[in-house]
Design a protein around this motif. Structure first.
Motif, PDB file in Angstrom:
ATOM      1  N   ASN A  51       3.136   0.414  -0.076  1.00 53.23           N
ATOM      2  CA  ASN A  51       2.145   0.960   0.845  1.00 53.23           C
ATOM      3  C   ASN A  51       0.768   0.963   0.188  1.00 53.23           C
ATOM      4  O   ASN A  51       0.604   1.448  -0.937  1.00 53.23           O
ATOM      5  N   GLY A  67       8.193   1.867  -3.020  1.00 57.06           N
ATOM      6  CA  GLY A  67       9.336   2.603  -2.477  1.00 57.06           C
ATOM      7  C   GLY A  67      10.229   3.211  -3.532  1.00 57.06           C
ATOM      8  O   GLY A  67      11.019   4.113  -3.223  1.00 57.06           O
ATOM      9  N   ASP A  68      10.151   2.754  -4.793  1.00 54.78           N
ATOM     10  CA  ASP A  68      10.992   3.303  -5.850  1.00 54.78           C
ATOM     11  C   ASP A  68      10.291   4.437  -6.604  1.00 54.78           C
ATOM     12  O   ASP A  68      10.761   4.869  -7.675  1.00 54.78           O
ATOM     13  N   THR A  90      11.526  -4.132  -2.129  1.00 54.56           N
ATOM     14  CA  THR A  90      10.849  -2.841  -2.314  1.00 54.56           C
ATOM     15  C   THR A  90       9.576  -2.801  -1.463  1.00 54.56           C
ATOM     16  O   THR A  90       8.717  -3.674  -1.600  1.00 54.56           O
ATOM     17  N   PRO A  91       9.446  -1.807  -0.597  1.00 49.62           N
ATOM     18  CA  PRO A  91       8.215  -1.706   0.202  1.00 49.62           C
ATOM     19  C   PRO A  91       7.058  -1.203  -0.642  1.00 49.62           C
ATOM     20  O   PRO A  91       7.232  -0.413  -1.579  1.00 49.62           O
ATOM     21  N   SER A  93       3.952  -1.691   5.826  1.00 51.97           N
ATOM     22  CA  SER A  93       4.078  -1.978   4.394  1.00 51.97           C
ATOM     23  C   SER A  93       4.203  -3.473   4.151  1.00 51.97           C
ATOM     24  O   SER A  93       4.580  -4.244   5.041  1.00 51.97           O
TER      25      SER A  93
END
Length: 822
Positions: free
Chosen positions: A710, A801-802, A707-708, A764
């Motif tokens: 940021n 990212g989720d 999962t990225p 990220s």
């Protein structure tokens, strides 16, 4: 007529011997070379021995010195090496003033001038090449080889305690009576210079002693069992006179820094290092029969005077590697009264290369220029710009000043970095100048091949780009110009762990600050001094053009207009005319002859021209900015300049125009704690000083594999009202953007991005297989923990990212509240 016949017979025998020697030595790797590239003199002296043979071929080539073919240059090998502790421009002066290498004491003969001839080279000192082989060029100069001869291996030793290797080689012009070039004689293996293990020790400056030790031992792969040690020593106070018979040696333990008194520190070093329990020995014994640390017994006692002197020794029992290594132990120098009275001591440390880096991120260009140097070695320059495929370099220069805080790499920042760095005021570089004879900052001029070359990934070496000494490039700006017309700038930064202090002038006709920065725990290292000052007046005519400045002997400021407080002088340097203070104290290496606080003589006056006082066209004051490198401005340990007063002094009447305490500015570390939606962790920000890059360490769990995440910094902190609302991260405002740069995309660089858009600039961080994140960013885009644009008190947001979003406030440890969803 008889002399002519003898001369012709001698030449004939040399030609025959050389021919035979070359036939025997068609495939050799037992070579030593002195390569010259200084003072606009290029050339080399090469010594070639048939491995296992008894003869050495000597060839000298100096195309620029051949002239009319008349012999005039004397080649000399000296008793000491080029000093690693003086600036490049003084190395030749110091080395060439030392005696010729003469371990067999030939020079003591009253008939030396008549006994030492090319017919009787055995009567000459080993370092007297003019006496042994004649002046350069020989009358029969052909094909550029203007001095070619052979000698016995015994008269040109490359091993043992009388080795010629690592000593200084000079070329002396007998017509002009001056030395024209210097270098070091180094060993080669298959054409490549030998590599070495290095160590160093610098004895703390005291009223009685200043000493620096440099050691080097050939690397383990070379079958040369020898360590070279160069000791440079003086007592800084001329009033103490000359003293003799000082014992010295390597002690068993390192020096403890817990004690403040020198004698107590040196007692912690223990006794002479003797791991094999060999006991007492004498100078006539083999080195291996003496205790490792017994340097006085093997090489004699030391004589110390107010004039710096150098001692160079070759030792076969002074290991820098293995179980009996002296690295991590200590050097001690004693009073003639005996071991109970210590003049000074210091721990012997493994010498590391010095590394500095310029980080670029502007104009959609990202890259680095890295500089690395060992003492006495050229600087390795590595340029890496991965996204400049097809783009070529037009110009590369180093300038006097760093970028101003807040600017990243282009525009106004490149306009405020001063002229090309040229501390010796020599010409800019041309194809015919050697590295030392042209401006330090003119890289493109010295390396013409860089012009119109790709800089995606290139490395080169530079002999006049110091990371040591008063002329160091550390702290200054690199300016990069591309063939597209784009201009980029970045500051060369050194150690990331530094001591930082600032004197802020708030009263009197002057305003501004003077910052001081030094590597932490290194009180003998260079200190960067960065004044940024302006006159608080609209009248250009008011105020002195040139100011004296000093560190006062106390931490109390004198009022404006009063006479300056005495200068900080912890080592009791004599400043009277009879002590020749004016000639012993000055810029560059002469800083060591100054009072510690005498910034006027050691760094130079602060020069205000009219534009530094005000800009009439806009009615705004323009600050004076400059950058100096101090060699004895200790900021840690004792004595220290911190918490003392900095004085700015009118040279016309010695009155104070401005004064402020030099106050420590501690490095800042702040943290945002995160604990929302199953994500737990922190974002920690660290900045060593206002001029240093900022690091961000992101440590999270519960992110999810792949999962990225940021990371952004936002304008506002979370409030008590928002916590627990389920919408905590909606109340933190926009991404922090004090310079109005806007958002980022994948190709954006720091100058185009909001300060707070960390992941926009650098990408990220991604969850590992266990769902955790452990990443680091190094920011040159303006994230500050100091001053008016500091991010302390603002907030960090991590967007996953989720769709999950976690956030927390940026603050000091103990003051940071974890933000927990309810």
């Amino acid at each position: 007529m008889g002399v002519l016949v003898l001369w012709l017979l001698f030449l004939f025998s040399c030609v025959v011997s050389l021919s035979q020697a070359f036939q025997r030595c068609t495939d050799t790797d037992c070579v030593a070379q002195a390569g010259f590239a200084s003072n606009n003199v290029d050339g080399s002296i090469t010594f070639t021995r048939c491995c296992g043979g008894s003869q050495v071929i000597v060839e000298a080539r100096f195309p620029s010195l051949n002239g009319d073919g008349q012999p005039r240059y004397a080649i000399r090998i000296h008793d000491i090496p080029l000093s690693p502790f003086v600036a490049l421009e003084r190395q030749c002066t110091v080395a060439s003033a030392s005696p010729l290498f003469d371990p067999l004491n030939k020079l003591s003969s009253p008939s030396y001038s008549t006994q030492c001839t090319v017919f009787s080279p055995g009567n000459c000192a080993l370092g007297d090449f003019a006496g042994r082989f004649g002046l350069y060029p020989n009358p029969d100069c052909e094909g550029g080889k203007c001095l070619t001869t052979i000698a016995s291996g015994a008269s040109l030793p490359f091993s043992g305690v009388n080795s010629l290797l690592q000593r200084a080689v000079s070329v002396y012009d007998t017509v002009l009576s001056r030395t024209v070039a210097c270098t070091t004689l180094v060993g080669l293996s298959t054409g490549v210079p030998h590599t070495y293990t290095h160590a160093t020790a610098q004895v703390r400056l005291s009223p009685f002693l200043r000493a620096s030790l440099w050691l080097q031992q050939p690397s383990a792969g070379l079958d040369i069992n020898i360590t070279w040690a160069y000791l440079e020593i003086s007592q800084p106070n001329i009033l103490f006179g000359n003293t003799t018979q000082h014992e010295w040696g390597v002690m068993a333990n390192p020096v403890s820094l817990d004690a403040t008194a020198m004698v107590r520190r040196c007692r912690s070093a223990g006794g002479i290092y003797d791991p094999l329990d060999l006991g007492v020995c004498s100078a006539s014994d083999p080195h291996t029969a003496c205790p490792i640390g017994a340097l006085s017994q093997r090489h004699g006692t030391l004589n110390i005077s107010s004039v710096t002197s150098g001692l160079f020794i070759a030792d076969t029992n002074l290991p820098l590697r293995g179980i009996h290594s002296i690295v991590g132990r200590s050097l001690a120098i004693y009073d003639p009264q005996g071991a109970s009275s210590t003049l000074g001591c210091a721990t012997i440390e493994q010498a590391q290369s010095r590394v500095a880096t310029a980080l670029f991120s502007a104009g959609r260009v990202r890259g680095t220029i890295a500089f690395e140097q060992y003492r006495l070695q050229p600087t390795t320059v590595s340029i890496l710009f991965p996204n400049l495929t097809g783009v070529q370099l037009s110009s590369l220069t180093i300038h006097e000043l760093p970028l101003e805080t807040g600017y990243t790499a282009s525009g106004m920042a490149c306009g405020g970095i001063g002229a090309v760095y040229n501390p010796l005021q020599v010409p800019m570089c041309t194809a015919n100048t050697t590295a030392d004879a042209c401006a330090v900052g003119d890289l493109a001029g010295r390396h013409v091949a860089l012009a119109n070359s790709s800089i995606v990934n290139t490395t080169f070496f530079d002999a006049n780009l110091p990371l040591y000494s008063a002329n160091s490039i550390v702290g200054r700006a690199v300016r990069l110009e591309l063939t597209t017309g784009k201009v980029l700038c970045a500051t060369v930064t050194g150690s990331r762990v530094t001591v930082h202090a600032v004197a802020t002038i708030r009263t009197g006709p002057l305003r501004g600050a003077v910052s001081f920065q030094q590597p932490q725990g290194k009180p003998t290292a260079e200190t960067l001094v960065h004044p940024s000052l302006l006159y608080n007046t609209s009248s250009i005519e008011q105020g002195a053009q040139n100011l004296a400045w000093s560190v006062a002997s106390s931490g109390t400021c004198t009022s404006t207009g009063a006479t300056a407080t005495p200068t900080f002088n912890p080592f009791g340097i004599c400043t009277t005319e009879s002590c020749k203070y004016a000639s012993r104290c000055g810029l560059g290496d002469l800083q060591f002859g100054c009072q510690v606080g005498d910034l006027t003589r050691s760094l130079g006056e602060l020069s205000f021209n009219n534009s530094s006082k005000s800009d009439k066209s806009v009615g705004m004051p323009v600050p004076l900015r400059s950058l100096y490198t101090g060699l004895q401005l200790p900021m840690s340990d004792s004595p220290s300049i911190t918490d003392l007063a900095l004085q700015l002094i009118d040279t016309s009447d010695s009155s104070v125009l401005g004064c402020a305490l030099i106050e420590p500015v501690p490095a800042r570390t702040v943290t945002a704690l995160l604990n929302t939606d199953g994500v737990i962790g922190s974002v920690t920000l660290h900045q060593a000083s206002p001029h240093s890059p900022t690091t961000l360490e992101v440590q999270l769990t519960g992110v999810g594999a792949g999962t990225p995440a940021n990371v952004t910094l936002h304008t506002l902190p979370l409030t008590d009202r928002s916590v627990g609302s389920g919408r905590e991260c909606d109340a933190v405002g926009d991404v922090y953007d004090p310079y109005g740069r806007g958002g980022c995309d994948a190709s954006s660089t720091s100058d185009e991005c909001a300060v707070g858009d960390v992941s926009g600039r650098y990408g990220s961080v991604v969850g590992a297989a266990d769902g955790s994140v452990d990443g680091e960013y190094v920011d040159v885009g303006g994230i500050q923990l100091y001053g008016g644009t500091s991010v302390i008190g603002r907030s960090v947001v991590v967007s996953l990212g989720d769709g999950r979003v976690v956030c927390g406030n940026v603050g000091y440890s103990g003051n940071v509240r974890s933000v927990v969803s309810r």
